[in-house]
Scaffold this active site. Structure first.
Site, PDB file in Angstrom:
ATOM      1  N   HIS A   1      -3.605   6.418   4.226  1.00  0.00           N
ATOM      2  CA  HIS A   1      -2.134   6.500   4.752  1.00  0.00           C
ATOM      3  C   HIS A   1      -1.605   8.096   4.230  1.00  0.00           C
ATOM      4  CE1 HIS A   1      -2.230   2.506   5.897  1.00  0.00           C
ATOM      5  NE2 HIS A   1      -1.631   1.872   4.725  1.00  0.00           N
TER       6      HIS A   1
ATOM      7  N   CYS B   1       0.882  -1.311   0.129  1.00  0.00           N
ATOM      8  CA  CYS B   1       0.063  -0.080  -0.044  1.00  0.00           C
ATOM      9  C   CYS B   1       0.856   1.254  -0.008  1.00  0.00           C
ATOM     10  CB  CYS B   1      -1.194  -0.174   1.138  1.00  0.00           C
ATOM     11  SG  CYS B   1      -0.183  -0.511   2.869  1.00  0.00           S
TER      12      CYS B   1
END
Lengths: 356, 356, 356, 356
Positions: free
Chosen positions: C242, C150
Site C-alpha cells: 500500500h 492495514c
C-alpha cells in the site's frame, strides 16, 4: 412489420449486456423480458448490473425490472424468441423447458451444442445446418439453436474458406481476455502480471465444436471432416477480445494471393437474405506487420458494428503451411452478436414465422 | 585457485543486471570491469542503473565505476573472459575487436550466432559443439561463444531429448514478457491492456537457431536435422519470464511415461564436469492442471538458482502428437545464466586454461 | 525453552499464508492447528490453498491437514495462542468463544477493535495499551488483542513520532493493492486498467483506529488526541503493498533534519524486550526523488524480514506542513507481521506466561 | 462563413492525435498543416503516427503529408491559428517565432504559462483573463494563449466555484494515467504492477498555475488568491484519464446541497458566446458510492464530446471540510480540448477577427 418479442436470460452478465446493446433499437426484435440470478429478481436493471458495456445503459432498459424465470410470464408477454446467456448448468433445465413450451431458444450455453439434433451455427460458415432444426421441431414444439464457444467462432470462420484447399492439420494457441471468464470469473490476484495456461474444457470445445460446424450435412446427417486440430489455451491479462495464433497445413499449394482473396471475400450467407447484423466482410485482412492488436483493433469493445468483424493479420505462407493471427470481439462475434445473427437467419429462413 | 578476471559489457541493462547477480560471489569468476553506454562512462554503477534485479545492488558493485570500452584497459585489468549483453549492432565491432585481441567472449548478442565457426551452445543440449571453438582459435587469438535467443533456449531444451523419438514437426506460439524487450524497449502505452503479435526477427531466430543447435557435429561440420519448425511470437503484458506453447509431432509412438522420464532426466553435460550453475533437473515437469504460471513459478525473477530451471506443464499426448507449455526465466536461463554456464563449461573443458 | 503451541484461523487466505510464512521456524511459536472455511476441512493444506506467498509452501505445512474450528480440538492440542485472519463476520462468534475459553487471540479482524477493553496495538507505537488486556482478563479467562487495519498501521507509525511537534491536521490519500481485498476480493474485470476510489469502511477505520491507537492511556482510560484526520481511499491495479500520500500540518515549525531524525530513530518498544520480529528501523527514509515504489521497494512480497519495514520518501517541508509518501507490505506489516509482533510483545511482557 | 486555416504542431503525439480528432469536421477551423519531429517530415501522417485515438485516423488526415516547421510555409498556407502540442523545450523557439510573425498560438506547452502577459485560460473558469492578450498584441503582432497543465485543469475547475464560500486550504493527491507521459514517456517495465510517486515538476505546476488561473484581474494586473494548496502526484498503471483526490477546507460552513448545486451549475463562459466545444455541464456530479472510475466513466478515451466533462464523485462534507474525487480525460479536457475551446473563445471574443 411488428417486432418480435424477445427475452434475454442472464441479462446482467457480460454477454447479457452485449445482448442488450445489440438488441436495443434492433429493427426486428423488441426486448420484453430480462432475467438474471435469483437474488436480482424484482430489482431495476440499473441496480442489479455492474455495467461494463459502454458509457450508459440504454435508456429503455435502464429502469426495466428484472423478472424471475417463468414460462407463464413468457407466454403472457408473448415472447417468441429467447436469447440465452445462461451458465451451462442452469441452461439444461431452463432451455429444455423453453423448447418444450414452444419457444425458440438462441443459446450461448455449451449444454446442448453437441446434441445430435441441435446445430451449432455461424451464418457465414454453415447456414445449411439449419436443417437440423426440422428434426427438433418434429420432437418438440420449440427449438434450441446454439452458437459456438467464443474461440471456436473465430477459428472456424478461417478454416471454412480454407477447406477448399484441403485442410490437413491445424495447430492453435489462444490468448484469451478475462472477459471470457465473465464479470467475476477471474480474480485479479490470479491474472495481474500473470498468464494462466488453462481454461476449463476450452481445448476440447475447440476441437469437437470445430469438427461439428465444419461437417457437411446431407439430410439430417452430419459428416465430420477429417483434419487434425489441436489447441493450447491461455488466459491473458487483457480486458476484451481473443487473439488466436493459427498454424495450418493445407493439402494444396496455392498462392498467398489466392488465399487472401478467398479469405477476405468469404461468407456463406445466401445473398438474398441480407441479414441486418452481418458485416460486409466477416474476415478483414490486415497488412501491417504488427497487427491485429486488441487495443488498436477493438478499442471500443461494445461497438456492435465493428464487433462482428474478425481481423486477420501476419499471414505468411511457408510451402503448404499458413501461419497467421486472428483477433475478434469475444462477447460480440464470439457470443451475443453471432446469436442475434442466428436469429436473423432463422427469421429470414422462415423458421420463426409460425406464431403461437 | 585464483579467480578469473571478467568484464561485463552492457552492464546496466536487464541482462547486464542478471550477469551482476549471477557473477557476484561466483567461485571461479571475479567482476573487474563494467561497461555501459557512452553517457554512463565514469559514473558509479548505482547512479547509472535503473536496478530491477532485486532488493539491492550487490555490495561491491554498488559503488563500482563504469568504464569506457577499451582493449588496453581490459589488458591492464588482466581480463580473460568478457560477458556481453550488448545490442547486436554494437556487438559487431566490440566483440570482433575482443576476439582479435585474445579475449574469450561469451555473448548474448545475435550478431555472430549464425557464423559458421561460432557455436550457439546450451551446456545441457549441445556441449559437443564446443569443437567449433578450435576453428576460431586457429584464426583468431580469442573466440566468441554464443548462447541462443531467449525463446530458442527453452524450445531446444525440450526438443533435444525428444529427438530420440524422431521429430517430425514443431508448432510454437510464444507469450513473451516485456523484460525481453529490455528496460525501455516496450512502451507502457503499447502493451498495457494489449498483446502485440510481433517481435522483430524472433520467429526467424527460433527457426534457424534451433536447427543449428540441434545439428549433429562431425569434425567441424554441422549437419542440420530435418524436422519442420514454425512459430508465432507475441509480447504480453507481464514483467518477467516467457511462456511457450508447443505442439510436437513425433515419428514414434511412445508412452507418456517414457516421454516424461526422458524429459525430466535430461542433461547432456558430462557428469564429471559438475558445472557450478547447472541445475540438477534442467526440465522440471509439473502435474498441476493449470501450471506453469509466471507469478507462481518464477515469483522472484532474480533468483539465480531457480532461474536456471525450465518448467514444463500440461503435457498431453494425442497419438504421436505432444502438446505442452514451458515457462522459463528469460533473462537468466534465456540469457545471462546460460552464458555463465557456457563459461563454466569452457573452463572445465580446458578452453580457458591458456593464459595470455 | 518449549515453544508455545499456536493455531491459525483462516489459514488459506492471503494473511493466513503470511502467518504461515512468518511462524514457520519461529523461535517461540509452533504451528499446531490450521483452520479454513468449512469446505476445506479435512483437506491437506496444499490441496486447499491457492498459494501466493513464495516459491513453495513451507515443508511441514505442505501436507498438514486443515481442521474444523473446535474448542475441544484446540484444548486437546494444547493451543495457547490463536492467530486470527478471519473475516470480521465470522470473527465475532469464534473469537468470542476462544476468549471465553481462555485462549489468547491475536486478531486481524476489525470486529473487536473499537471495543473499550480491546487494545489495537503496534508494538513500536503504543505498547503501553497492553494495560487494557488486564481489563479483559478480569472478565474473561482469555483475551483478544488486535492490530489495526492495514492502512492505519502505516499511517500511525508516522504520526506517533510527529506528535512531539504537535499534530494539527492530517490529509491522506491511499493507493492500495488488490492483495488488501483478499485472494478473490477484487475481480480482474473491475480493476485491470482501472482505479476504484472506494474501499468499504476503509476511511472510517483509518480515522477512528488512528485516534484510538494514538490515545494516551491512564489507568484503563484512553484519552483521544485532538487532531483532524481525513482520508480518501483507492484500490489500484498492483498486486502487493500500500502506498499512502500524507500531508500533515504540525503545530511547531521544526527543521526537516530534526523531523527526519525523529522519524528514522523511532520505536517505542522497550529496549530490554528485544522482540524477535521487530526491524531495527521500523521507518526507513529514502532520499531518491522517485521512491518508494512497490516494484522496487517490496520486490519480494513474502520476505518476512523486509516486510516489517515502512519506507518513507519524498519528504518535503513547506512551513509547518509536511508532505510525504509511505509504502509498506500490507499483508506483513499491515497484518500478519504486526500480529505476530504483538504476540511476541505479550509474551515478553509476561501476559502469556500463565499456562492453563 | 469561411473556415479559419489552422496548423497543428507536434501532430503525431497523443495530444496531437486528439487535436486531429477534435478539429476534423470542426465548424470554424480547418486543418491545413501538420508538423512533427524532424525525422517524420515529408512522411504521410499514417506512416509517421502510432495512432491511439480510435478505430481509424480520420479520412482527410490519413494521407496528409507532414511538413517541416517553417514560417514561410505557414504564411503561404494562410494559417492564422496554430495549435501547439510541442514539448516545452522546443516550444520556446517555435512559439516565439510564430508570435513574432503574427500567428495566434494556442499552446499546451508549459514554456510561457507563467509569463506576465500570457494568460492560462479555461473558458469556464477565467475567460476574463483574455484581457492579457491585449498586452501581448501591443508588443508582438501575434499572441500566445495557454491552457493549464492537465491536473491543474481539473483542479481549478472545482476550486473556482468553491471560491464563493472562501477557500482556506486544498490538499491534493493525484492518480495520473500513463497517457500523461506521452506515447513513449513511461516504460512498461517501470509502471506495470507499480506506482511511481513522482512526476517531474507536476506538483509545482499545480500550485503556481492554480494560483495564477484563480487570480482576479483588474486592468492588466493579476491578483493572486490567498489559499494554501499542496499536492502529491503519482503515475499509476492505467492508460487514460487522471483521477484526483481533493480535500478542501472552506471558510464558510454551507450545506452539501448548496455546494452540489454550485458545482453542477458552474460555468463562467458568457452565455451569449455559445462555444461549440463547451459541454453543457462541465462538472458532472456522480452519486454512486464507488465512482468516478476510469474504465466506467471514460470508456472511450477519444470521444471528443464526453471528453470535455469533468466527473466528480464521493463528495462528502465534514464540518467546513469537503472531500471528493474528480476524474477527467487528460488528453482532451486536460489538453487538446481546452486548447480548442480557448480558440473558440478567442474567436467569438473578436480576437482572431483581424486577418493578416
Amino acid at each position: 412489420m411488428n417486432k418480435i418479442n424477445i427475452a434475454i436470460l442472464g441479462a446482467t452478465g457480460l454477454v447479457g449486456q452485449q445482448f442488450i446493446n445489440i438488441l436495443t433499437d434492433h429493427p426486428f426484435f423488441s426486448i420484453r423480458v430480462l432475467t438474471a440470478s435469483e437474488k436480482n429478481s424484482g430489482k431495476l436493471y440499473k441496480d442489479a448490473v455492474n455495467w461494463k458495456a459502454g458509457n450508459m445503459i440504454p435508456e429503455p432498459i435502464h429502469l426495466k425490472k428484472i423478472d424471475k424465470f417463468s414460462i407463464s410470464l413468457f407466454k403472457k408477454k408473448k415472447i417468441k424468441i429467447v436469447f440465452s446467456a445462461l451458465p451451462s448448468s442452469i441452461a439444461l433445465e431452463y432451455e429444455t423447458e423453453l423448447r418444450n413450451n414452444g419457444f425458440y431458444v438462441f443459446s450461448n450455453a455449451s449444454t446442448f451444442r453437441m446434441d445430435k439434433d441441435v446445430p451449432i451455427i455461424i451464418p457465414e460458415v454453415n447456414p445449411d445446418h439449419l436443417q437440423l432444426i426440422e428434426l427438433q421441431k418434429k420432437k418438440y414444439s420449440g427449438f434450441i439453436l446454439t452458437n459456438p464457444n467464443c474461440s471456436t467462432t473465430g477459428i472456424v470462420s478461417v478454416l471454412k474458406p480454407l477447406m477448399d484447399f484441403g485442410l490437413e492439420s491445424v495447430y492453435i494457441s489462444t490468448y484469451q481476455s478475462i472477459s471470457g471468464g465473465g464479470l467475476n470469473g477471474v480474480s485479479s490476484f490470479d491474472i495481474l502480471n500473470n498468464i494462466i495456461p488453462f481454461i476449463a474444457n476450452e481445448e476440447q470445445k475447440i476441437e469437437v465444436e470445430s469438427k461439428k460446424i465444419l461437417s457437411t450435412i446431407s439430410g439430417d446427417v452430419l459428416k465430420t471432416p477429417d483434419f487434425k486440430i489441436i489447441s493450447n489455451c491461455c488466459r491473458v491479462p487483457i480486458l476484451y477480445s481473443h487473439l488466436i495464433s493459427m498454424i495450418i497445413n493445407l493439402e494444396e499449394d496455392v498462392s498467398k494471393e489466392i488465399i487472401e482473396k478467398k479469405l477476405s471475400g468469404f461468407s456463406n450467407i445466401p445473398k438474398e437474405l441480407k441479414l441486418y447484423s452481418a458485416p460486409k466482410t466477416p474476415l478483414m485482412i490486415l497488412q501491417e506487420r504488427d497487427r491485429p492488436q486488441p487495443s488498436i483493433d477493438f478499442p471500443i469493445p461494445y461497438d456492435k458494428k465493428s464487433g462482428m468483424v474478425i481481423k486477420l493479420g501476419r499471414l505468411e505462407k511457408i510451402g503448404k503451411t499458413l501461419k497467421l493471427f486472428i483477433l475478434f470481439n469475444n462477447t460480440i462475434r464470439g457470443a451475443a452478436g453471432t446469436s442475434v445473427l442466428n436469429a436473423e437467419l432463422a427469421l429470414k429462413s422462415g423458421l420463426i414465422g409460425d406464431t403461437k
